[in-house]
Design a protein around this motif. Structure first.
Motif, PDB file in Angstrom:
ATOM      1  N   ALA A  38       0.852  -1.190   0.000  1.00 14.59           N
ATOM      2  CA  ALA A  38       0.000   0.000   0.000  1.00 14.59           C
ATOM      3  C   ALA A  38       0.884   1.235   0.000  1.00 14.59           C
ATOM      4  O   ALA A  38       1.989   1.230   0.556  1.00 14.59           O
ATOM      5  CB  ALA A  38      -0.933   0.017   1.206  1.00 14.59           C
ATOM      6  N   ALA A  39       0.400   2.299  -0.643  1.00 12.50           N
ATOM      7  CA  ALA A  39       1.120   3.571  -0.679  1.00 12.50           C
ATOM      8  C   ALA A  39       0.103   4.698  -0.626  1.00 12.50           C
ATOM      9  O   ALA A  39      -0.941   4.637  -1.284  1.00 12.50           O
ATOM     10  CB  ALA A  39       1.976   3.683  -1.937  1.00 12.50           C
ATOM     11  N   ASN A  40       0.405   5.710   0.163  1.00 11.44           N
ATOM     12  CA  ASN A  40      -0.489   6.853   0.317  1.00 11.44           C
ATOM     13  C   ASN A  40       0.284   8.134   0.041  1.00 11.44           C
ATOM     14  O   ASN A  40       1.438   8.271   0.442  1.00 11.44           O
ATOM     15  CB  ASN A  40      -1.072   6.912   1.725  1.00 11.44           C
ATOM     16  N   VAL A  41      -0.367   9.075  -0.639  1.00 15.25           N
ATOM     17  CA  VAL A  41       0.236  10.370  -0.953  1.00 15.25           C
ATOM     18  C   VAL A  41      -0.747  11.457  -0.544  1.00 15.25           C
ATOM     19  O   VAL A  41      -1.942  11.374  -0.850  1.00 15.25           O
ATOM     20  CB  VAL A  41       0.556  10.490  -2.456  1.00 15.25           C
ATOM     21  N   SER A  42      -0.234  12.481   0.156  1.00 14.30           N
ATOM     22  CA  SER A  42      -1.085  13.599   0.551  1.00 14.30           C
ATOM     23  C   SER A  42      -0.263  14.874   0.577  1.00 14.30           C
ATOM     24  O   SER A  42       0.970  14.826   0.709  1.00 14.30           O
ATOM     25  CB  SER A  42      -1.708  13.344   1.929  1.00 14.30           C
ATOM     26  N   PRO A  43      -0.904  16.040   0.448  1.00 14.53           N
ATOM     27  CA  PRO A  43      -0.168  17.302   0.574  1.00 14.53           C
ATOM     28  C   PRO A  43       0.424  17.434   1.980  1.00 14.53           C
ATOM     29  O   PRO A  43      -0.189  17.019   2.967  1.00 14.53           O
ATOM     30  CB  PRO A  43      -1.240  18.367   0.317  1.00 14.53           C
ATOM     31  N   SER A  44       1.615  18.003   2.077  1.00 17.33           N
ATOM     32  CA  SER A  44       2.258  18.154   3.381  1.00 17.33           C
ATOM     33  C   SER A  44       1.490  19.090   4.304  1.00 17.33           C
ATOM     34  O   SER A  44       1.676  19.051   5.520  1.00 17.33           O
ATOM     35  CB  SER A  44       3.692  18.677   3.201  1.00 17.33           C
ATOM     36  N   ARG A  45       0.608  19.916   3.741  1.00 17.78           N
ATOM     37  CA  ARG A  45      -0.116  20.897   4.548  1.00 17.78           C
ATOM     38  C   ARG A  45      -1.277  20.291   5.331  1.00 17.78           C
ATOM     39  O   ARG A  45      -1.868  20.966   6.177  1.00 17.78           O
ATOM     40  CB  ARG A  45      -0.643  22.015   3.647  1.00 17.78           C
ATOM     41  N   ILE A  46      -1.631  19.032   5.062  1.00 16.48           N
ATOM     42  CA  ILE A  46      -2.733  18.413   5.788  1.00 16.48           C
ATOM     43  C   ILE A  46      -2.222  17.196   6.547  1.00 16.48           C
ATOM     44  O   ILE A  46      -1.136  16.680   6.265  1.00 16.48           O
ATOM     45  CB  ILE A  46      -3.884  18.005   4.845  1.00 16.48           C
ATOM     46  N   GLU A  48      -4.223  14.294   7.120  1.00 13.85           N
ATOM     47  CA  GLU A  48      -4.861  13.045   6.730  1.00 13.85           C
ATOM     48  C   GLU A  48      -4.153  12.443   5.519  1.00 13.85           C
ATOM     49  O   GLU A  48      -3.713  13.152   4.620  1.00 13.85           O
ATOM     50  CB  GLU A  48      -6.344  13.270   6.386  1.00 13.85           C
ATOM     51  N   TRP A  49      -4.061  11.108   5.518  1.00 10.33           N
ATOM     52  CA  TRP A  49      -3.479  10.414   4.379  1.00 10.33           C
ATOM     53  C   TRP A  49      -4.538  10.182   3.310  1.00 10.33           C
ATOM     54  O   TRP A  49      -5.699   9.926   3.611  1.00 10.33           O
ATOM     55  CB  TRP A  49      -2.895   9.074   4.812  1.00 10.33           C
ATOM     56  N   GLY A  50      -4.114  10.235   2.067  1.00  6.75           N
ATOM     57  CA  GLY A  50      -5.011   9.942   0.968  1.00  6.75           C
ATOM     58  C   GLY A  50      -5.215   8.439   0.818  1.00  6.75           C
ATOM     59  O   GLY A  50      -4.652   7.632   1.563  1.00  6.75           O
ATOM     60  N   SER A  72      -2.657  19.815  -6.711  1.00  7.72           N
ATOM     61  CA  SER A  72      -1.539  20.480  -7.384  1.00  7.72           C
ATOM     62  C   SER A  72      -0.388  20.834  -6.452  1.00  7.72           C
ATOM     63  O   SER A  72       0.590  21.436  -6.890  1.00  7.72           O
ATOM     64  CB  SER A  72      -2.040  21.758  -8.071  1.00  7.72           C
ATOM     65  N   ASP A  73      -0.463  20.470  -5.174  1.00  9.60           N
ATOM     66  CA  ASP A  73       0.613  20.807  -4.233  1.00  9.60           C
ATOM     67  C   ASP A  73       1.940  20.193  -4.680  1.00  9.60           C
ATOM     68  O   ASP A  73       1.978  19.058  -5.167  1.00  9.60           O
ATOM     69  CB  ASP A  73       0.278  20.286  -2.837  1.00  9.60           C
ATOM     70  N   CYS A  74       3.017  20.936  -4.475  1.00 16.65           N
ATOM     71  CA  CYS A  74       4.345  20.423  -4.807  1.00 16.65           C
ATOM     72  C   CYS A  74       4.973  19.659  -3.644  1.00 16.65           C
ATOM     73  O   CYS A  74       5.733  18.712  -3.854  1.00 16.65           O
ATOM     74  CB  CYS A  74       5.269  21.570  -5.217  1.00 16.65           C
ATOM     75  N   TYR A  75       4.685  20.083  -2.419  1.00 19.07           N
ATOM     76  CA  TYR A  75       5.276  19.426  -1.252  1.00 19.07           C
ATOM     77  C   TYR A  75       4.345  18.310  -0.785  1.00 19.07           C
ATOM     78  O   TYR A  75       3.210  18.557  -0.376  1.00 19.07           O
ATOM     79  CB  TYR A  75       5.529  20.434  -0.137  1.00 19.07           C
ATOM     80  N   LEU A  76       4.858  17.081  -0.847  1.00 18.69           N
ATOM     81  CA  LEU A  76       4.038  15.908  -0.584  1.00 18.69           C
ATOM     82  C   LEU A  76       4.612  15.077   0.558  1.00 18.69           C
ATOM     83  O   LEU A  76       5.820  15.074   0.802  1.00 18.69           O
ATOM     84  CB  LEU A  76       3.955  15.026  -1.839  1.00 18.69           C
ATOM     85  N   ASP A  88       7.168   2.872   6.067  1.00 19.17           N
ATOM     86  CA  ASP A  88       8.235   3.850   5.861  1.00 19.17           C
ATOM     87  C   ASP A  88       7.608   5.059   5.185  1.00 19.17           C
ATOM     88  O   ASP A  88       6.514   4.964   4.603  1.00 19.17           O
ATOM     89  CB  ASP A  88       9.354   3.261   4.997  1.00 19.17           C
ATOM     90  N   GLY A  89       8.271   6.193   5.258  1.00 14.25           N
ATOM     91  CA  GLY A  89       7.689   7.383   4.660  1.00 14.25           C
ATOM     92  C   GLY A  89       8.709   8.463   4.382  1.00 14.25           C
ATOM     93  O   GLY A  89       9.789   8.493   4.977  1.00 14.25           O
TER      94      GLY A  89
END
Length: 205
Positions: A38-46, A48-50, A72-76, A88-89
């Protein structure tokens, strides 16, 4: 016709003003030697995980998958979970400047601490005048040095019998010193190759 031309121009302007496509897309590479389930990506500003982005199944070792975040966030922030349940993350990854984000051997490792400087033994010591005579000049240098250097007592100074003074020498790894003494009547005496790293004081007789 003019109305159609005006509408066409307006649509072109609106199309030109539309935001550019997000540049945060990347390849997610598995270099860990373990299967990523499993892999999750979310904006660093929030916080919660996607959702799990591995919709086509686990990511085997050595494989990669193309990731197109729905924002569209660049920082993930990126989190992966392995088949054994461990995780791991990477946090705060600037995905807009990367084309590939790897877990495993390509992940930058913390730089090793710099080597500790070599601490040489201290050849400094305390000079004690047990000669029974006042001394007007004292010269001390390591045997590796080519000259005596300055008078340790300084101008118009004497070291009476029984008195002492500190002799500071550089830590270069050399533990032997030469000593030259000038008495009040001008007599000169020398002692050479004195081992000083293992002593705290040296008695001049």
């Amino acid at each position: 016709m003019r109305l159609l031309a005006a509408l066409a121009a307006l649509m072109a302007m609106l199309a030109g003003a539309a935001p550019a496509a997000a540049q945060n897309r990347f390849w997610l590479q598995n270099n860990t030697g373990q299967t990523i389930v499993a892999a999750n990506v979310s904006p660093s500003r929030i916080t919660e995980w996607g959702p799990n982005i591995l919709t086509r199944g686990p990511l085997l070792p050595g494989m990669q998958v193309w990731v197109e975040p729905g924002f569209s966030d660049c920082y993930l922030d990126i989190r992966v979970r392995f088949a054994d349940g461990t995780e791991d993350g990477h946090l705060g990854v600037h995905a807009c400047t990367l084309t590939r984000i790897a877990f495993g051997s390509d992940v930058p490792q913390a730089a090793p601490p710099p080597p500790r400087p070599v601490e040489h033994p201290n050849p400094s010591f305390t000079f004690v005048n047990l000669s029974g005579e006042p001394i007007r000049e004292i010269y001390v240098s390591l045997t590796s040095q080519r000259n005596w250097g300055a008078d340790r007592l300084g101008p118009r100074q004497i070291l009476p019998p029984g008195a002492s003074m500190p002799i500071t020498l550089p830590r270069t790894g050399v533990c032997t010193a030469d000593i030259r003494i000038v008495y009040m009547d001008g007599r000169v005496m020398e002692q050479r190759n004195i081992e000083t790293c293992s002593i705290r004081s040296f008695a001049w007789r």
